[in-house]
Design a protein around this motif. Structure first.
Motif, short mmCIF file in Angstrom:
data_model
loop_
_atom_site.label_atom_id
_atom_site.label_comp_id
_atom_site.label_asym_id
_atom_site.label_seq_id
_atom_site.Cartn_x
_atom_site.Cartn_y
_atom_site.Cartn_z
N TRP A 11 0.76 -1.27 0.17
CA TRP A 11 0.15 -0.10 0.05
C TRP A 11 0.81 1.25 0.04
O TRP A 11 0.51 2.28 -0.69
CB TRP A 11 -0.94 -0.05 1.27
N PHE A 15 0.54 4.29 -2.57
CA PHE A 15 0.43 5.88 -2.52
C PHE A 15 1.72 6.64 -2.96
O PHE A 15 1.38 7.60 -3.68
CB PHE A 15 0.25 6.12 -0.93
N ASP A 23 -9.44 6.24 -5.28
CA ASP A 23 -9.55 7.54 -4.50
C ASP A 23 -10.41 8.33 -5.53
O ASP A 23 -10.11 8.93 -6.37
CB ASP A 23 -8.14 7.98 -4.35
N ASP A 70 -5.47 3.66 9.66
CA ASP A 70 -4.97 3.22 8.40
C ASP A 70 -3.35 2.72 8.79
O ASP A 70 -2.81 3.40 9.60
CB ASP A 70 -4.84 4.27 7.23
N THR A 72 -1.11 2.50 6.95
CA THR A 72 0.04 2.92 5.81
C THR A 72 0.56 4.29 6.07
O THR A 72 -0.37 5.17 5.99
CB THR A 72 -0.52 2.75 4.48
N ALA A 75 -0.54 6.86 3.81
CA ALA A 75 -2.06 7.31 3.88
C ALA A 75 -2.34 8.15 5.07
O ALA A 75 -3.06 9.23 4.91
CB ALA A 75 -2.80 6.03 3.92
N ALA A 95 -2.49 2.15 12.42
CA ALA A 95 -2.54 0.84 13.04
C ALA A 95 -3.19 -0.05 12.13
O ALA A 95 -3.95 0.23 11.11
CB ALA A 95 -3.53 0.97 14.32
N ASP A 96 -3.19 -1.46 12.46
CA ASP A 96 -3.73 -2.61 11.56
C ASP A 96 -5.16 -2.59 12.16
O ASP A 96 -5.28 -2.83 13.18
CB ASP A 96 -2.96 -3.69 11.89
N GLN A 112 -15.62 1.31 3.85
CA GLN A 112 -15.43 1.66 2.22
C GLN A 112 -14.10 1.25 1.95
O GLN A 112 -13.16 1.75 2.40
CB GLN A 112 -15.55 3.02 2.11
N THR A 113 -14.17 -0.09 1.14
CA THR A 113 -12.98 -0.33 0.51
C THR A 113 -11.82 -0.75 1.40
O THR A 113 -10.47 -0.92 0.96
CB THR A 113 -12.41 0.29 -0.57
N ALA A 117 -9.69 -4.72 0.41
CA ALA A 117 -8.34 -4.33 0.44
C ALA A 117 -7.61 -5.54 1.40
O ALA A 117 -6.69 -5.54 1.07
CB ALA A 117 -7.93 -3.04 0.98
N ILE A 118 -8.60 -6.32 2.07
CA ILE A 118 -7.99 -7.45 2.79
C ILE A 118 -8.09 -8.78 2.12
O ILE A 118 -9.20 -8.96 1.80
CB ILE A 118 -8.54 -7.13 4.13
#
Ligand SMILES: C[S@@+](CC[C@H](N)C(=O)[O-])C[C@H]1O[C@@H](n2cnc3c(N)ncnc32)[C@H](O)[C@@H]1O
Length: 205
Positions: A11, A15, A23, A70, A72, A75, A95-96, A112-113, A117-118
């Motif tokens: 990720w 970005f 996005d 998030d 990443t 992000a 954080a995860d 949302q998404t 993504a996982i």
């Protein structure tokens, strides 16, 4: 044990290289519809996998007690810039989502998404997290990404991200009696990638 699927490094690279076709550059029209109709009212809400944070900013602007999560770094930097530019100050946690826990139960989660993504191997763990985060009677405002891929269907591969959130699988992941589903048809929301999302607010029992 290492789980399959995209990593933080994946990720971060997306970005940094500007490969962020998901996005919208603005809040989701479905979030605005839920807000403008009064269905979603100011409350304690989390936005997991918030990315650039358009929805976090919109919720903060409308008086929600919102937290963006998030894992990443790029992000988190983006969303913090977006918020600072609008003089908004909600917490953004790096954080995860499979590990993070709120200090107190939440009234709502805006999904949302992040699910798509996982990797599906971690979907049950993620769904359990969402259930733990929400208070009884709280709502998961979910957008389920519809990404049918012929090779996934003919060869049985889990292809993504984004991973297809088949609605039959979603019923198994968020089952009655733990979750109450609205009656279909669920509103379809066009996605910038050419796919679409199905919108369904699920109530946690
Ligand atoms: C496809 S992007 C969507 C971003 C945003 N929700 C949107 O719709 O624009 C997925 C986001 O989820 C984040 N993400 C993926 N897996 C995560 C995890 N396990 N914990 C926290 N964030 C995660 C990624 O860093 C990325 O920002």
């Amino acid at each position: 044990m290492t789980m399959p699927g995209p990593t933080q490094a994946f990720w971060q690279e997306r970005f940094l290289s500007g490969q962020t076709a998901w996005d919208r550059g603005e809040p989701s029209p479905q979030l605005l519809a839920w807000l403008d109709s009064g269905a979603l009212k100011p409350c304690r809400i989390a936005v997991p996998g918030c990315g650039s944070g358009w929805e976090v900013a919109e919720l903060a602007r409308r008086g929600f007690e919102v937290v963006g999560i998030d894992y990443t770094a790029a992000a988190v930097t983006r969303v913090r810039h977006l918020l600072a530019a609008q003089n908004l100050h909600p917490p953004i946690v790096q954080a995860d989502v499979l590990q993070w826990q709120p200090d107190q139960p939440l009234d709502a989660v805006y999904e949302q998404t992040c699910l798509c993504a996982i990797h599906p191997a971690s979907w049950v763990a993620y769904a359990q997290q969402l259930q733990r985060w929400l208070r009884p009677g709280g709502t998961l405002w979910a957008l389920f990404m519809q990404v049918r891929r012929p090779e996934a269907e003919t060869e049985g591969r889990a292809l993504g991200p984004p991973y297809h959130c088949d609605m039959t699988a979603m019923q198994a992941l968020f089952p009655t009696p733990h979750w109450r589903w609205p009656e279909p048809p669920h509103p379809a929301v066009p996605h910038p990638n050419g796919w679409r999302e199905l919108a369904a607010p699920l109530t946690r029992f």
